[in-house]
Design an enzyme around this catalytic site. Structure first.
Site, PDB file in Angstrom:
ATOM      1  NE  ARG A   1      -3.753  -2.089   2.648  1.00  0.00           N
ATOM      2  CZ  ARG A   1      -3.726  -3.416   2.770  1.00  0.00           C
ATOM      3  NH1 ARG A   1      -2.559  -4.046   2.879  1.00  0.00           N
ATOM      4  NH2 ARG A   1      -4.845  -4.118   2.794  1.00  0.00           N
TER       5      ARG A   1
ATOM      6  CG  HIS B 180      -3.230   3.217   6.018  1.00  0.00           C
ATOM      7  ND1 HIS B 180      -3.436   3.465   7.348  1.00  0.00           N
ATOM      8  CD2 HIS B 180      -3.771   4.274   5.360  1.00  0.00           C
ATOM      9  CE1 HIS B 180      -4.075   4.611   7.503  1.00  0.00           C
ATOM     10  NE2 HIS B 180      -4.291   5.127   6.308  1.00  0.00           N
TER      11      HIS B 180
ATOM     12  NE  ARG C   7      -3.434  -4.132   6.415  1.00  0.00           N
ATOM     13  CZ  ARG C   7      -2.624  -3.087   6.210  1.00  0.00           C
ATOM     14  NH1 ARG C   7      -3.101  -1.853   6.349  1.00  0.00           N
ATOM     15  NH2 ARG C   7      -1.364  -3.247   5.874  1.00  0.00           N
TER      16      ARG C   7
ATOM     17  CG  ASN D 183      -6.639   7.595  10.058  1.00  0.00           C
ATOM     18  OD1 ASN D 183      -6.357   6.518   9.559  1.00  0.00           O
ATOM     19  ND2 ASN D 183      -6.528   8.733   9.398  1.00  0.00           N
TER      20      ASN D 183
ATOM     21  CG  PHE E  99      -4.572  11.580   0.294  1.00  0.00           C
ATOM     22  CD1 PHE E  99      -4.582  11.684   1.679  1.00  0.00           C
ATOM     23  CD2 PHE E  99      -4.168  10.391  -0.269  1.00  0.00           C
ATOM     24  CE1 PHE E  99      -4.188  10.627   2.480  1.00  0.00           C
ATOM     25  CE2 PHE E  99      -3.776   9.325   0.515  1.00  0.00           C
ATOM     26  CZ  PHE E  99      -3.783   9.439   1.889  1.00  0.00           C
TER      27      PHE E  99
ATOM     28  CG  HIS F  58     -14.240   1.288  -1.551  1.00  0.00           C
ATOM     29  ND1 HIS F  58     -13.989   2.639  -1.460  1.00  0.00           N
ATOM     30  CD2 HIS F  58     -15.000   1.135  -2.678  1.00  0.00           C
ATOM     31  CE1 HIS F  58     -14.553   3.263  -2.476  1.00  0.00           C
ATOM     32  NE2 HIS F  58     -15.174   2.375  -3.218  1.00  0.00           N
TER      33      HIS F  58
ATOM     34  NE  ARG G  16     -10.980   8.000   3.461  1.00  0.00           N
ATOM     35  CZ  ARG G  16     -11.338   7.526   4.645  1.00  0.00           C
ATOM     36  NH1 ARG G  16     -12.223   8.196   5.382  1.00  0.00           N
ATOM     37  NH2 ARG G  16     -10.871   6.368   5.087  1.00  0.00           N
TER      38      ARG G  16
ATOM     39  CE1 TYR H  33      -9.512   3.347   1.966  1.00  0.00           C
ATOM     40  CE2 TYR H  33     -10.242   5.452   1.093  1.00  0.00           C
ATOM     41  CZ  TYR H  33      -9.675   4.716   2.107  1.00  0.00           C
ATOM     42  OH  TYR H  33      -9.269   5.335   3.268  1.00  0.00           O
TER      43      TYR H  33
ATOM     44  NE  ARG I 172      -1.878  -3.151  -1.538  1.00  0.00           N
ATOM     45  CZ  ARG I 172      -2.455  -4.174  -0.924  1.00  0.00           C
ATOM     46  NH1 ARG I 172      -3.771  -4.277  -0.894  1.00  0.00           N
ATOM     47  NH2 ARG I 172      -1.733  -5.098  -0.335  1.00  0.00           N
TER      48      ARG I 172
END
Length: 661
Positions: A69, A72, A109, A145, A158, A336, A355, A359, A366
């Site tokens: 990632r 994170h 996570r 967070n 961002f 997401h 966002r 995601y 990934r």
């Protein structure tokens, strides 16, 4: 109900494989007679291209890693259960929140933000807190967070923020740190970050463990009930153990002594049955009250002070199972903010809106394509049917000739479902305005809540914030950037900025106007809201040759209070009939919440090592217990947080830190 709770685990069970006592095969199931040597033309000849086993084995190895990632990357995760305390149908029609005692499997996570996968756990950083609820209506991801706000207001910034906080591109230094020029240059020139930086410089950025930190949804969402009534909502996870942190010197030492400190703590706690717990709380604002506050409720750099908008507790989450395979579960988990269920929708928060795009885009690169939802850890427990087909990693074998909507060959199935039957519909909000690249005027106050945070801190917390600023800015090479930052935070507090300037060799700022507020929010202070408990604290018991205390009784008493005990001495093996877990070389006082000294050493060198171990714990404000007739550390007697018997030690340990020192 029990069947529903275990449904996700049963689903994953089909994918779990033990290789123990099994024959070695290729990925196609062919049994292999030899796995030590590649196929060659003669003992010393070249390897042959026809060696399919070598090629399969090496090709798989060459592709074992997926891109980490961007943010994170460093994470740890566990499975658990969320259970409601009450029925929340008055505020949301989400089924997993409707009905008292409703249980939903979850996967959580935790992560750092800035560092790579190989970085240390205890760096100064925000922590990710992402929860996947496997509900009967589909997966719901609450991605947040451990700090309730963020550095920026609009998601378009961002990439700039992340580029600034990441290692600098010319030399890839420093790793997992914000203490460098580009980060603070970004802060000084993007002053919307002022409030978040105050949190970042506080002890919130160095949590004692994942189990002892809050979680926040950060953004503003919507709840909608079955009557169509909507509330703006913010999400909070409140740890049952309370919010506790490290001290900065301790955090730095741990990064060297045990870079896996938080990961290990989470794993070991679950393995021994000390299951981490959090209560899910929400703050609610009716639509008609959207503009009644002195801040914009859609601004992700602002909190909703709990004194103005109280929290309502909905239920408790318990993490009770570690992952079986880190890569398959923790690393391949895809979260997401757009994974929602009926009853949960979005606001116009511009950070949240961005966002919603980011995601999915991230998971495509990934996890190799659009079928990441079929990976076992991401797969919903309820069935899913649509006309999507093919792509990398497709596992579903769709039967039939139809893959489009509308159709008659399959009676127009799969077909949409009405809202009354559980179909998702977005909240009907009236939206109108000119197309502009702009930000609301209500987003332009960057310092009022930063000052609110500062005024809400105790004197100890303020001291820690000043020290954190001084360390971070002390690492900045450019004096011009140091000066910019000091001048910026003079708008929060002149005394804060002056103290920082004095520590880093910068001319103190001139007196500037600060927001004229007297308001505080005690809810944001860790010290004012401390939970005094010894549950799951880790204590090192120093054992020497002349330990006089009854160690059986000592250990039994500590264990009865749910304290984790490790015996530490100069070497491992048996001592006084007890197996020594760690030595002064393999362990450090920073890895424990308290130290109990059960005896002293005859050898001066051994005594010096023990003294250093104890002194370090004292400097980090930890509880120390001294047994009777202990011949060293007597100068600590009668000091704050130092006990001369076991009951007093346990009582003092509950305070966690003794700031009076």
């Amino acid at each position: 109900m029990k069947k529903d709770i275990n449904q996700k685990q049963h689903q994953l069970e089909a994918f779990r494989v033990s290789d123990k006592n099994q024959p070695l095969t290729t990925n196609q199931g062919l049994k292999i007679a030899e796995d030590e040597h590649s196929l060659k033309a003669g003992n010393r000849g070249p390897t042959l291209l026809e060696d399919f086993h070598f090629r399969e084995k090496m090709t798989h190895f060459d592709h074992e890693r997926i891109p980490e990632r961007v943010v994170h990357a460093r994470g740890s995760a566990a499975h658990g259960i969320f259970e409601t305390y009450e029925c929340a149908s008055d505020i949301t029609k989400a089924q997993f929140l409707n009905g008292k005692g409703t249980k939903t499997p979850v996967f959580v996570r935790f992560s750092t933000v800035a560092g790579s996968r190989g970085s240390a756990d205890t760096v100064r950083d925000a922590r990710g807190f992402a929860t996947k609820f496997y509900t009967q209506e589909g997966n719901y991801d609450l991605v947040g967070n451990n700090i309730p706000i963020f550095f920026i207001q609009d998601a378009i910034k961002f990439p700039d923020f992340v580029h600034a906080v990441k290692p600098e591109p010319n030399n890839e230094i420093p790793q997992a740190q914000s203490a460098h020029d580009t980060f603070w240059d970004f802060i000084a020139n993007n002053q919307e970050s002022a409030h978040m930086v105050m949190w970042h410089m506080s002890d919130r950025s160095i949590p004692r463990s994942y189990r002892m930190m809050e979680g926040f949804g950060v953004n503003t969402y919507r709840f909608i009930n079955s009557e169509g009534k909507s509330h703006f909502v913010k999400f909070h996870w409140k740890p049952v153990l309370g919010v506790k942190s490290l001290v900065w010197d301790e955090a730095q030492i741990i990064a060297g002594k045990d870079p896996d400190f938080h990961r290990r703590d989470l794993w070991e706690s679950i393995e021994r049955g000390d299951y981490p717990e959090w209560e899910l709380s929400v703050q609610l604002i009716p639509l008609e009250d959207e503009f009644k506050f002195n801040f914009d409720i859609l601004d992700a750099t602002k909190i909703w002070p709990e004194e103005e908008v109280p929290v309502r507790i909905l239920g408790k989450m318990t993490l009770n199972k570690n992952v079986d395979n880190f890569f398959a579960e923790t690393e391949q988990a895809a979260f997401h903010v757009g994974h929602v269920v009926p009853g949960i929708d979005f606001s116009n928060d511009p950070l949240l809106q961005g966002r919603l795009f980011s995601y999915t885009d991230t998971q495509l690169i990934r996890l190799g394509g659009p079928n990441f939802h079929e990976i076992p850890i991401n797969k919903p427990i309820c069935p899913f049917h649509n006309n999507q087909r093919d792509g990398y990693g497709r596992q579903t074998i769709n039967v039939g000739q139809v893959s489009y909507h509308k159709n008659s060959l399959a009676d127009n199935t799969p077909s949409p479902v009405s809202e009354e039957e559980g179909g998702y519909t977005h909240y009907e909000e009236k939206v109108e305005g000119h197309k502009v690249r702009a930000r609301s005027e209500s987003f332009k106050d960057h310092f009022t809540q930063a000052r609110l945070f500062w005024l809400s801190m105790t004197e100890i917390e303020k001291e820690h914030i000043i020290n954190a600023f001084s360390f971070e800015l002390g690492k900045v090479k450019s004096k011009a950037i140091r000066k910019q930052v000091v001048d910026m935070f003079a708008h929060v507090s002149h005394s804060l900025a002056t103290a920082i300037a004095d520590n880093i060799g910068i001319v103190p700022p001139v007196q500037v106007e600060v927001p004229h507020i007297m308001q505080t929010s005690p809810a944001v202070s860790q010290i004012l809201n401390a939970v005094e408990s010894v549950k799951t604290f880790k204590v090192a018991v120093i054992v020497a040759e002349n330990t006089e205390e009854n160690l059986n009784e000592l250990i039994a008493t500590l264990l009865s209070k749910n304290i984790v005990v490790e015996l530490v001495s100069t070497k491992q093996g048996l001592l006084n009939g007890f197996e020594i877990h760690e030595t002064f070389a393999t362990a450090s006082s920073v890895l424990y919440d308290g130290i109990y000294v059960s005896g002293s050493f005859h050898d001066l060198n051994q005594q010096a090592k023990a003294e250093q171990f104890i002194e370090e714990a004292y400097q980090h404000f930890k509880t120390i217990g001294l047994a009777k007739n202990v011949s060293f550390s007597q100068h600590l007697a009668n000091k704050n947080g130092v006990a001369n018997n076991l009951p007093s030690f346990i009582q003092l340990l509950a305070k966690h830190r003794h700031w009076e020192r």
